[in-house]
Design a protein around this motif. Structure first.
Motif, PDB file in Angstrom:
ATOM      1  N   ILE A 121     -81.297  22.573 -13.077  1.00 41.84           N
ATOM      2  CA  ILE A 121     -80.565  22.773 -14.324  1.00 41.84           C
ATOM      3  C   ILE A 121     -81.260  22.087 -15.488  1.00 41.84           C
ATOM      4  O   ILE A 121     -81.200  22.547 -16.631  1.00 41.84           O
ATOM      5  N   ARG A 122     -81.966  20.986 -15.214  1.00 43.19           N
ATOM      6  CA  ARG A 122     -82.584  20.219 -16.295  1.00 43.19           C
ATOM      7  C   ARG A 122     -83.682  21.018 -16.991  1.00 43.19           C
ATOM      8  O   ARG A 122     -83.923  20.840 -18.187  1.00 43.19           O
ATOM      9  N   LYS A 123     -84.380  21.889 -16.267  1.00 41.81           N
ATOM     10  CA  LYS A 123     -85.485  22.658 -16.841  1.00 41.81           C
ATOM     11  C   LYS A 123     -85.041  23.986 -17.434  1.00 41.81           C
ATOM     12  O   LYS A 123     -85.804  24.632 -18.158  1.00 41.81           O
ATOM     13  N   LEU A 124     -83.816  24.412 -17.125  1.00 37.85           N
ATOM     14  CA  LEU A 124     -83.367  25.715 -17.583  1.00 37.85           C
ATOM     15  C   LEU A 124     -83.298  25.797 -19.105  1.00 37.85           C
ATOM     16  O   LEU A 124     -83.596  26.838 -19.695  1.00 37.85           O
ATOM     17  N   GLU A 125     -82.888  24.716 -19.733  1.00 39.41           N
ATOM     18  CA  GLU A 125     -82.736  24.734 -21.186  1.00 39.41           C
ATOM     19  C   GLU A 125     -84.063  25.032 -21.876  1.00 39.41           C
ATOM     20  O   GLU A 125     -84.106  25.760 -22.877  1.00 39.41           O
ATOM     21  N   LEU A 126     -85.157  24.501 -21.351  1.00 38.24           N
ATOM     22  CA  LEU A 126     -86.476  24.765 -21.930  1.00 38.24           C
ATOM     23  C   LEU A 126     -86.969  26.160 -21.574  1.00 38.24           C
ATOM     24  O   LEU A 126     -87.578  26.848 -22.397  1.00 38.24           O
ATOM     25  N   GLU A 127     -86.701  26.591 -20.327  1.00 33.29           N
ATOM     26  CA  GLU A 127     -87.187  27.890 -19.891  1.00 33.29           C
ATOM     27  C   GLU A 127     -86.461  29.043 -20.571  1.00 33.29           C
ATOM     28  O   GLU A 127     -87.004  30.142 -20.691  1.00 33.29           O
ATOM     29  N   MET A 128     -85.214  28.812 -21.011  1.00 35.03           N
ATOM     30  CA  MET A 128     -84.432  29.871 -21.637  1.00 35.03           C
ATOM     31  C   MET A 128     -84.406  29.767 -23.160  1.00 35.03           C
ATOM     32  O   MET A 128     -83.605  30.432 -23.810  1.00 35.03           O
ATOM     33  N   GLU A 129     -85.240  28.944 -23.715  1.00 32.91           N
ATOM     34  CA  GLU A 129     -85.329  28.810 -25.169  1.00 32.91           C
ATOM     35  C   GLU A 129     -86.224  29.920 -25.713  1.00 32.91           C
ATOM     36  O   GLU A 129     -87.449  29.900 -25.551  1.00 32.91           O
ATOM     37  N   LEU A 130     -85.614  30.915 -26.383  1.00 38.55           N
ATOM     38  CA  LEU A 130     -86.334  32.085 -26.862  1.00 38.55           C
ATOM     39  C   LEU A 130     -86.123  32.263 -28.355  1.00 38.55           C
ATOM     40  O   LEU A 130     -85.079  31.886 -28.893  1.00 38.55           O
ATOM     41  N   PRO A 131     -87.086  32.860 -29.066  1.00 37.88           N
ATOM     42  CA  PRO A 131     -86.890  33.169 -30.491  1.00 37.88           C
ATOM     43  C   PRO A 131     -85.895  34.307 -30.658  1.00 37.88           C
ATOM     44  O   PRO A 131     -85.787  35.187 -29.795  1.00 37.88           O
ATOM     45  N   CYS A 132     -85.193  34.306 -31.762  1.00 38.02           N
ATOM     46  CA  CYS A 132     -84.173  35.329 -32.019  1.00 38.02           C
ATOM     47  C   CYS A 132     -84.834  36.524 -32.696  1.00 38.02           C
ATOM     48  O   CYS A 132     -85.180  36.475 -33.879  1.00 38.02           O
ATOM     49  N   ASN A 133     -85.038  37.602 -31.962  1.00 36.53           N
ATOM     50  CA  ASN A 133     -85.661  38.822 -32.484  1.00 36.53           C
ATOM     51  C   ASN A 133     -84.742  39.998 -32.181  1.00 36.53           C
ATOM     52  O   ASN A 133     -84.546  40.365 -31.018  1.00 36.53           O
ATOM     53  N   LYS A 134     -84.166  40.587 -33.229  1.00 36.38           N
ATOM     54  CA  LYS A 134     -83.292  41.745 -33.034  1.00 36.38           C
ATOM     55  C   LYS A 134     -84.092  42.911 -32.465  1.00 36.38           C
ATOM     56  O   LYS A 134     -85.218  43.184 -32.889  1.00 36.38           O
ATOM     57  N   GLY A 135     -83.506  43.584 -31.496  1.00 31.92           N
ATOM     58  CA  GLY A 135     -84.155  44.723 -30.868  1.00 31.92           C
ATOM     59  C   GLY A 135     -84.995  44.384 -29.655  1.00 31.92           C
ATOM     60  O   GLY A 135     -85.330  45.271 -28.876  1.00 31.92           O
ATOM     61  N   GLN A 136     -85.335  43.100 -29.486  1.00 34.05           N
ATOM     62  CA  GLN A 136     -86.131  42.688 -28.337  1.00 34.05           C
ATOM     63  C   GLN A 136     -85.258  42.606 -27.083  1.00 34.05           C
ATOM     64  O   GLN A 136     -84.096  42.212 -27.150  1.00 34.05           O
ATOM     65  N   ILE A 137     -85.819  42.988 -25.953  1.00 37.06           N
ATOM     66  CA  ILE A 137     -85.107  42.933 -24.674  1.00 37.06           C
ATOM     67  C   ILE A 137     -85.804  41.915 -23.778  1.00 37.06           C
ATOM     68  O   ILE A 137     -87.001  42.052 -23.492  1.00 37.06           O
ATOM     69  N   HIS A 138     -85.057  40.896 -23.355  1.00 39.10           N
ATOM     70  CA  HIS A 138     -85.561  39.885 -22.434  1.00 39.10           C
ATOM     71  C   HIS A 138     -84.822  40.030 -21.103  1.00 39.10           C
ATOM     72  O   HIS A 138     -83.616  40.307 -21.079  1.00 39.10           O
ATOM     73  N   ALA A 139     -85.530  39.826 -20.018  1.00 42.94           N
ATOM     74  CA  ALA A 139     -84.941  39.928 -18.670  1.00 42.94           C
ATOM     75  C   ALA A 139     -85.264  38.662 -17.888  1.00 42.94           C
ATOM     76  O   ALA A 139     -86.432  38.308 -17.734  1.00 42.94           O
TER      77      ALA A 139
END
Length: 430
Positions: A121-139
């Protein structure tokens, strides 16, 4: 001749009908159309159009399990965080949802895939930190069926995207294999041929039967001295056997139908979830996948002890222990047998049950060198009925002793005389 060929073609089409995988889908972050029916799956084109409409003004984040079934989503205890999110739309069956999302991404930008380590859980916050781009699809590819870990990971991701217009989609690559095979067998089953009943032939023998008694599966987890041992970073569970007893009828001598409960083949890991979704202070749930249904144990901390509150099993049926079962933080629970009871008189029994909860960060249940904490026996020496009887008897004996003391003290003068007062028992003239 044409009619005969047409009938043969229709029968052949029914038998060889293609059944596509239809895993469930959860969507939150935006309002979407409600499902018209839980029995009619959302088609691939309908879901593709839905994703395309949401993509215009939002970033789409998809969470992919290895496989899911609708019954997995219906388990409230398995998703302590997602159960609090409103509004949320649930589609029990969506035809090839990942294929529909890929169809949308081909017309815009390609899907960006991520492989987070959800066990930390400690590493999830860094791994799920993504830029906010409308229209982009992340999986986010979870690669397993640990729904409790998925819930914790999705909670972290939702907090990360709180300031961004994001649509969250939780689904799986494929439908659960058992559910898929059952649906496939039903849809591809040929039309039964009418036979003479006197011949004793089963008219539906061509289709597979799912009511046969299941034998003991091959275990894919540790077996030590005929004891099943399940390991997790936070818990170690061991038991010899699990028995489910269901009452058949009513009467003085009530017969019970007893069924052995086995762990599902290939599901050798135990799952652990946090009741508040953040830490262990509010309690945990321990989930084991069995051949009948998920088996969930709920444990809550209370005054330095772990308290077993309830067990959920058999289609969300809740079982409660008759006596309080608890053990200290510095001990592990060791019971020769535990029996819990449901409101419909069904019983669930564990034999040679052991449970160790690792609440310190330095401990790891997957470590082979970890030593299990000392045993806290659940043997009941003083039952609630016996303790109440002793308490009432003490009150009665106390009242009896006080009454006897009052009776025996009648006629006895315990007041000290003054030196100038005359004797009480000597008659004097005044």
């Amino acid at each position: 001749m044409f009619a005969v060929c047409l009938v043969m073609f229709i029968n052949f089409s029914i038998v060889t009908a293609k059944v596509t995988s239809s895993p469930p889908v959860l969507i939150w972050g935006v309002d979407t159309p409600k499902a018209t029916s839980i029995f009619r799956p959302v088609t691939n084109s309908q879901f593709s159009k839905m994703i395309k409409n949401m993509q215009k003004d939002n970033m789409i984040v998809v969470y992919l399990a290895s496989e899911l079934a609708a019954k997995d989503i219906n388990c409230d205890v398995c998703f302590p965080y997602l159960s609090k999110i409103h509004p949320m739309n649930f589609y029990t069956q969506v035809e090839e949802p990942l294929k529909a999302i890929r169809r949308v991404s081909r017309a815009t930008e390609e899907i960006v895939y991520h492989n987070p380590i959800i066990s930390d859980i400690r590493k999830l916050e860094l791994e799920m930190e993504l830029p906010c781009n409308k229209g982009q699809i992340h999986a986010f590819n979870f690669n397993d069926r640990n729904v409790l870990a998925h819930d914790a990971a999705m909670a972290v991701a939702t907090y990360q995207f709180s300031d961004c217009p994001v649509v969250h989609v939780y689904t799986a690559y494929t439908e659960e294999d058992r559910s898929y095979q059952r649906r496939k067998a039903y849809k591809t089953r040929p039309v039964p041929i009418q036979m003479d009943p006197s011949k004793g032939i089963d008219t539906d023998s061509s289709g597979p039967s799912f009511n046969q008694s299941l034998g003991e599966p091959e275990f894919t987890y540790n077996m030590v001295d005929n004891i099943t041992v399940l390991r997790h970073n936070m818990v170690i569970v061991a038991f010899k056997s699990i028995l489910m007893a269901t009452r058949i009828g009513k009467g003085v001598q009530v017969p019970y139908n007893r069924t052995q409960v086995f762990l599902t083949e290939g599901e050798g890991e135990v799952q652990v979830g946090l009741l508040n979704g953040r830490d262990i202070k509010r309690g945990i749930v321990v989930v084991m996948t069995t051949n009948l249904s998920p088996l969930i144990l709920e444990l809550v901390p209370s005054l330095g002890n772990w308290y077993l509150t309830r067990i959920i099993f058999g289609g969300n049926k809740t079982f409660y222990p008759r006596d309080r079962i608890f053990f200290g933080f510095d001990f592990s629970l060791c019971c020769s047998d535990i029996t819990v009871f449901a409101s419909d008189t069904a019983r669930l029994s564990f034999f040679d049950f052991h449970l160790d909860i690792l609440y310190l960060d330095k401990d790891n249940g997957m470590d082979s060198n970890y030593e299990v904490k000392p045993c806290w026996s659940c043997s009941v020496v003083l039952t609630p009925a016996l303790s109440q009887t002793i308490f009432v008897m003490l009150i009665i004996v106390s009242i009896l002793c006080i009454g006897m003391a009052m009776i025996l003290s009648i006629g006895q003068n315990r007041i000290m005389l003054n030196a100038n007062d005359p004797e009480l028992h000597v008659k004097t003239d005044t």
